[in-house]
Design a protein around this motif. Structure first.
Motif, PDB file in Angstrom:
ATOM      1  N   GLU A  34     -15.515  12.515 -51.974  1.00 50.79           N
ATOM      2  CA  GLU A  34     -14.451  12.963 -51.069  1.00 50.79           C
ATOM      3  C   GLU A  34     -13.960  11.766 -50.261  1.00 50.79           C
ATOM      4  O   GLU A  34     -14.037  11.718 -49.044  1.00 50.79           O
ATOM      5  CB  GLU A  34     -14.967  14.074 -50.156  1.00 50.79           C
ATOM      6  CG  GLU A  34     -15.313  15.336 -50.913  1.00 50.79           C
ATOM      7  CD  GLU A  34     -15.894  16.418 -50.026  1.00 50.79           C
ATOM      8  OE1 GLU A  34     -16.439  16.097 -48.948  1.00 50.79           O
ATOM      9  OE2 GLU A  34     -15.801  17.585 -50.420  1.00 50.79           O
ATOM     10  N   ASN A  35     -13.444  10.786 -50.970  1.00 55.98           N
ATOM     11  CA  ASN A  35     -13.029   9.529 -50.360  1.00 55.98           C
ATOM     12  C   ASN A  35     -11.733   9.693 -49.570  1.00 55.98           C
ATOM     13  O   ASN A  35     -10.958  10.609 -49.809  1.00 55.98           O
ATOM     14  CB  ASN A  35     -12.834   8.463 -51.441  1.00 55.98           C
ATOM     15  CG  ASN A  35     -14.096   8.263 -52.248  1.00 55.98           C
ATOM     16  OD1 ASN A  35     -15.197   8.538 -51.793  1.00 55.98           O
ATOM     17  ND2 ASN A  35     -13.946   7.790 -53.462  1.00 55.98           N
ATOM     18  N   VAL A  36     -11.530   8.764 -48.639  1.00 57.55           N
ATOM     19  CA  VAL A  36     -10.285   8.722 -47.876  1.00 57.55           C
ATOM     20  C   VAL A  36      -9.717   7.317 -47.976  1.00 57.55           C
ATOM     21  O   VAL A  36     -10.435   6.354 -48.247  1.00 57.55           O
ATOM     22  CB  VAL A  36     -10.486   9.111 -46.396  1.00 57.55           C
ATOM     23  CG1 VAL A  36     -10.939  10.545 -46.274  1.00 57.55           C
ATOM     24  CG2 VAL A  36     -11.464   8.189 -45.713  1.00 57.55           C
ATOM     25  N   VAL A  37      -8.410   7.224 -47.753  1.00 55.89           N
ATOM     26  CA  VAL A  37      -7.727   5.932 -47.785  1.00 55.89           C
ATOM     27  C   VAL A  37      -7.122   5.703 -46.405  1.00 55.89           C
ATOM     28  O   VAL A  37      -6.483   6.590 -45.848  1.00 55.89           O
ATOM     29  CB  VAL A  37      -6.626   5.915 -48.863  1.00 55.89           C
ATOM     30  CG1 VAL A  37      -5.874   4.599 -48.838  1.00 55.89           C
ATOM     31  CG2 VAL A  37      -7.234   6.163 -50.240  1.00 55.89           C
ATOM     32  N   ILE A  38      -7.325   4.514 -45.880  1.00 53.13           N
ATOM     33  CA  ILE A  38      -6.754   4.145 -44.589  1.00 53.13           C
ATOM     34  C   ILE A  38      -5.694   3.083 -44.830  1.00 53.13           C
ATOM     35  O   ILE A  38      -5.960   2.061 -45.463  1.00 53.13           O
ATOM     36  CB  ILE A  38      -7.840   3.614 -43.630  1.00 53.13           C
ATOM     37  CG1 ILE A  38      -8.925   4.679 -43.399  1.00 53.13           C
ATOM     38  CG2 ILE A  38      -7.217   3.194 -42.296  1.00 53.13           C
ATOM     39  CD1 ILE A  38     -10.092   4.202 -42.554  1.00 53.13           C
ATOM     40  N   VAL A  39      -4.489   3.367 -44.331  1.00 50.73           N
ATOM     41  CA  VAL A  39      -3.377   2.417 -44.415  1.00 50.73           C
ATOM     42  C   VAL A  39      -2.799   2.260 -43.017  1.00 50.73           C
ATOM     43  O   VAL A  39      -2.998   3.112 -42.150  1.00 50.73           O
ATOM     44  CB  VAL A  39      -2.284   2.880 -45.402  1.00 50.73           C
ATOM     45  CG1 VAL A  39      -2.795   2.949 -46.819  1.00 50.73           C
ATOM     46  CG2 VAL A  39      -1.682   4.198 -44.971  1.00 50.73           C
ATOM     47  N   SER A  40      -2.030   1.212 -42.818  1.00 47.64           N
ATOM     48  CA  SER A  40      -1.384   1.008 -41.528  1.00 47.64           C
ATOM     49  C   SER A  40      -0.289   2.044 -41.333  1.00 47.64           C
ATOM     50  O   SER A  40       0.223   2.627 -42.294  1.00 47.64           O
ATOM     51  CB  SER A  40      -0.795  -0.396 -41.441  1.00 47.64           C
ATOM     52  OG  SER A  40       0.300  -0.512 -42.324  1.00 47.64           O
ATOM     53  N   GLU A  41       0.096   2.255 -40.083  1.00 46.13           N
ATOM     54  CA  GLU A  41       1.169   3.197 -39.791  1.00 46.13           C
ATOM     55  C   GLU A  41       2.468   2.743 -40.450  1.00 46.13           C
ATOM     56  O   GLU A  41       3.223   3.555 -40.985  1.00 46.13           O
ATOM     57  CB  GLU A  41       1.368   3.312 -38.279  1.00 46.13           C
ATOM     58  CG  GLU A  41       2.455   4.291 -37.891  1.00 46.13           C
ATOM     59  CD  GLU A  41       2.644   4.395 -36.392  1.00 46.13           C
ATOM     60  OE1 GLU A  41       3.282   5.361 -35.964  1.00 46.13           O
ATOM     61  OE2 GLU A  41       2.174   3.495 -35.657  1.00 46.13           O
ATOM     62  N   LYS A  42       2.705   1.440 -40.453  1.00 41.71           N
ATOM     63  CA  LYS A  42       3.914   0.902 -41.077  1.00 41.71           C
ATOM     64  C   LYS A  42       3.957   1.260 -42.562  1.00 41.71           C
ATOM     65  O   LYS A  42       4.970   1.726 -43.076  1.00 41.71           O
ATOM     66  CB  LYS A  42       3.960  -0.617 -40.899  1.00 41.71           C
ATOM     67  CG  LYS A  42       5.151  -1.269 -41.534  1.00 41.71           C
ATOM     68  CD  LYS A  42       5.112  -2.779 -41.357  1.00 41.71           C
ATOM     69  CE  LYS A  42       6.259  -3.451 -42.096  1.00 41.71           C
ATOM     70  NZ  LYS A  42       6.193  -4.903 -42.028  1.00 41.71           N
ATOM     71  N   GLU A  43       2.834   1.061 -43.262  1.00 40.05           N
ATOM     72  CA  GLU A  43       2.786   1.375 -44.692  1.00 40.05           C
ATOM     73  C   GLU A  43       2.919   2.874 -44.916  1.00 40.05           C
ATOM     74  O   GLU A  43       3.604   3.321 -45.847  1.00 40.05           O
ATOM     75  CB  GLU A  43       1.491   0.858 -45.311  1.00 40.05           C
ATOM     76  CG  GLU A  43       1.460   1.003 -46.816  1.00 40.05           C
ATOM     77  CD  GLU A  43       0.270   0.305 -47.468  1.00 40.05           C
ATOM     78  OE1 GLU A  43      -0.008   0.627 -48.629  1.00 40.05           O
ATOM     79  OE2 GLU A  43      -0.366  -0.548 -46.825  1.00 40.05           O
ATOM     80  N   TYR A  44       2.276   3.671 -44.065  1.00 40.86           N
ATOM     81  CA  TYR A  44       2.388   5.123 -44.178  1.00 40.86           C
ATOM     82  C   TYR A  44       3.844   5.558 -44.036  1.00 40.86           C
ATOM     83  O   TYR A  44       4.335   6.377 -44.811  1.00 40.86           O
ATOM     84  CB  TYR A  44       1.525   5.824 -43.122  1.00 40.86           C
ATOM     85  CG  TYR A  44       1.781   7.296 -43.061  1.00 40.86           C
ATOM     86  CD1 TYR A  44       1.205   8.157 -43.991  1.00 40.86           C
ATOM     87  CD2 TYR A  44       2.642   7.841 -42.103  1.00 40.86           C
ATOM     88  CE1 TYR A  44       1.472   9.518 -43.960  1.00 40.86           C
ATOM     89  CE2 TYR A  44       2.912   9.186 -42.073  1.00 40.86           C
ATOM     90  CZ  TYR A  44       2.327  10.022 -42.994  1.00 40.86           C
ATOM     91  OH  TYR A  44       2.599  11.362 -42.970  1.00 40.86           O
ATOM     92  N   ASN A  45       4.540   5.005 -43.029  1.00 40.93           N
ATOM     93  CA  ASN A  45       5.952   5.359 -42.820  1.00 40.93           C
ATOM     94  C   ASN A  45       6.804   4.982 -44.019  1.00 40.93           C
ATOM     95  O   ASN A  45       7.716   5.726 -44.401  1.00 40.93           O
ATOM     96  CB  ASN A  45       6.482   4.696 -41.546  1.00 40.93           C
ATOM     97  CG  ASN A  45       5.904   5.325 -40.292  1.00 40.93           C
ATOM     98  OD1 ASN A  45       5.468   6.476 -40.301  1.00 40.93           O
ATOM     99  ND2 ASN A  45       5.885   4.570 -39.213  1.00 40.93           N
TER     100      ASN A  45
END
Length: 86
Positions: A34-45
Motif C-alpha cells: 500500500e505504497n504512497v508517492v510524495i511529490v511537490s505541490e508544484k508538480e501536483y498542480n
C-alpha cells in the motif's frame, strides 16, 4: 524517483521533504504493498492541470464528432435571448 521505507521517512521527514521540493519524487513503501508517492505541490498542480486539460480536450473531441454527425441544435439569437429571460 527515490524509494524509501515509511520508517525512514518518519525518522528524516525534513530531509525527504527537501529532496521532494528539489525535484525528486518519493515512493514510500508500506506493508501489503500500500505504497504512497510524495511529490511537490508544484508538480501536483502540474499533474492536476494536465488532467483537467485532457478532460477538456476529450469533451472538445466529442463535440466535434457530434458536429460531424449532424447532432446539433440550431438556435437564433432571439431564441437564445428568450431562454435567458425564462
Amino acid at each position: 524517483m527515490l524509494a524509501v521505507k515509511s520508517m525512514d521517512v518518519r525518522d528524516n521527514f525534513k530531509e525527504w521533504c527537501n529532496k521532494v521540493i528539489g525535484g525528486e519524487t518519493l515512493v514510500v513503501s508500506r506493508p501489503k504493498n500500500e505504497n504512497v508517492v510524495i511529490v511537490s505541490e508544484k508538480e501536483y498542480n502540474e499533474m492536476a492541470k494536465a488532467k483537467r486539460n485532457e478532460e477538456y480536450l476529450k469533451k472538445l473531441d466529442q463535440s466535434f464528432a457530434q458536429l460531424e454527425q449532424g447532432e446539433v441544435i440550431h438556435k437564433s439569437l432571439e431564441e437564445l435571448r428568450a431562454m435567458i429571460d425564462e
